[in-house]
Design an enzyme around this catalytic site. Structure first.
Site, PDB file in Angstrom:
ATOM      1  N   LYS A 167       0.839  -1.207   0.000  1.00  0.00           N
ATOM      2  CA  LYS A 167       0.000   0.000   0.000  1.00  0.00           C
ATOM      3  C   LYS A 167       0.868   1.249   0.000  1.00  0.00           C
ATOM      4  O   LYS A 167       0.670   2.173  -0.808  1.00  0.00           O
ATOM      5  CB  LYS A 167      -0.909   0.016   1.229  1.00  0.00           C
ATOM      6  CG  LYS A 167      -1.780   1.266   1.327  1.00  0.00           C
ATOM      7  CD  LYS A 167      -2.201   1.581   2.751  1.00  0.00           C
ATOM      8  CE  LYS A 167      -1.088   2.264   3.522  1.00  0.00           C
ATOM      9  NZ  LYS A 167      -1.529   2.749   4.840  1.00  0.00           N
ATOM     10  N   CYS A 237     -18.944   6.421   5.205  1.00  0.00           N
ATOM     11  CA  CYS A 237     -18.928   4.954   5.352  1.00  0.00           C
ATOM     12  C   CYS A 237     -17.894   4.543   6.393  1.00  0.00           C
ATOM     13  O   CYS A 237     -16.941   3.807   6.112  1.00  0.00           O
ATOM     14  CB  CYS A 237     -18.623   4.289   4.003  1.00  0.00           C
ATOM     15  SG  CYS A 237     -19.052   2.534   3.944  1.00  0.00           S
ATOM     16  N   CYS A 244     -25.517   5.665   6.738  1.00  0.00           N
ATOM     17  CA  CYS A 244     -26.248   5.275   5.525  1.00  0.00           C
ATOM     18  C   CYS A 244     -27.350   6.276   5.167  1.00  0.00           C
ATOM     19  O   CYS A 244     -27.697   6.423   3.989  1.00  0.00           O
ATOM     20  CB  CYS A 244     -26.838   3.877   5.701  1.00  0.00           C
ATOM     21  SG  CYS A 244     -25.591   2.584   5.956  1.00  0.00           S
ATOM     22  N   CYS A 255     -26.135  -0.061  -2.680  1.00  0.00           N
ATOM     23  CA  CYS A 255     -25.262  -0.667  -1.671  1.00  0.00           C
ATOM     24  C   CYS A 255     -25.981  -1.815  -0.977  1.00  0.00           C
ATOM     25  O   CYS A 255     -26.968  -1.600  -0.268  1.00  0.00           O
ATOM     26  CB  CYS A 255     -24.825   0.369  -0.640  1.00  0.00           C
ATOM     27  SG  CYS A 255     -23.743  -0.328   0.646  1.00  0.00           S
TER      28      CYS A 255
END
Length: 291
Positions: A167, A237, A244, A255
């Site tokens: 990463k 999120c 949500c 989703c």
């Protein structure tokens, strides 16, 4: 009799093991998720309406206080090495404090010259700061000895540095060298893409996530997806209690993990009916009626 000098010259110094190359692709590409572009564009639109910590305190910001190109690249690498298991706010402050502690310039030579205690004191608020102190010191020495005091330009060379994983390597190449060689997958990218159902079966490790995404996501989006999803994961999120109700993916039915249930209203306590008060009856009296 063999002198100490002769004996020491015969000692073979083991060269570091060559690390395995970082895999770039899957043998069989992952299936492209349905409606992924609609999902991507919806998240991108939401991100234009918010400022997340990564926007103002991410690794890209670490370079702006350095003038020398090598120092700019090194500052980006150091920022990414400190960022593991640490919030952007804490990482950003630690980079500034470390720069001040080593003389005002975050360079390879400055880190090599600094005592480990100086580095530790400056980065003490980041996660695993003791371990990262050693990682940064060793990385600076490797960069001086093997890379002309500059940040390497390949993923495998970057991952050969102690404390640097895929990463960090992919993000370093993107930010420091403007090289788009792969996707930087952190906890946010890993969590969100699994919540979106983009991995079948769900992935357990960030590297699985990266290889899946790289197999179908257009190359021109490989650089942007990390920054976009990190900010989305920091604001909407989130790991625990995702918002949500503030996410357009929920209203569009995009989703599969969206929690669209209305919060349960507290249960009303049933009133306990008080026992009916019946007049107490006195002693039973039989009255005989005389005829």
């Amino acid at each position: 009799m063999v002198s100490e000098e002769d004996a020491s010259s015969k000692v073979k110094i083991k060269s570091p093991k060559k690390p395995k190359p970082i895999p770039r692709s899957l043998d069989t590409p992952h299936i492209t998720p349905s409606r992924w572009r609609e999902v991507y564009d919806s998240i991108k639109e939401m991100r234009t309406q918010m400022v997340a910590p990564v926007d103002t305190m991410g690794c890209e910001q670490a370079q702006h206080k350095e003038k020398d190109p090598k120092n700019r690249r090194f500052a980006i690498l150091v920022s990414l090495m400190l960022s593991s298991q640490t919030k952007d706010e804490v990482t950003d402050a630690a980079v500034d404090k470390l720069r001040a502690a080593v003389g005002g310039t975050l360079s390879v030579d400055a880190i090599i010259s600094a005592d480990e205690s100086t580095i530790s004191d400056a980065i003490a608020k980041v996660g695993f700061w003791r371990r990262k102190t050693g990682y940064i010191k060793k990385a600076a020495l490797r960069l001086r000895d093997d890379f002309d005091s500059d940040v390497p330009k390949t993923v495998d060379e970057l991952c050969s540095l102690t404390g640097v994983g895929p990463k960090m390597a992919f993000l370093t190449l993107q930010v420091a060298w403007n090289l788009n060689h792969g996707i930087g997958v952190d906890v946010h990218v890993h969590r969100i893409t699994n919540r979106l159902g983009w991995h079948q079966p769900p992935t357990k490790k960030p590297e699985e996530t990266r290889l899946n995404l790289q197999s179908w996501l257009p190359l021109e989006l490989h650089r942007d997806i990390n920054h976009m999803l990190v900010g989305f994961g920091q604001t909407i999120c989130v790991a625990v209690g995702p918002k949500c109700d503030s996410c357009t993916l929920s209203t569009k039915g995009l989703c599969p993990s969206a929690n669209t249930k209305l919060p349960k209203s507290p249960k009303k306590r049933k009133r306990q009916s008080s026992p009916s008060l019946e007049p107490e009856s006195g002693p039973k009296i039989d009255i005989a009626i005389e005829s």
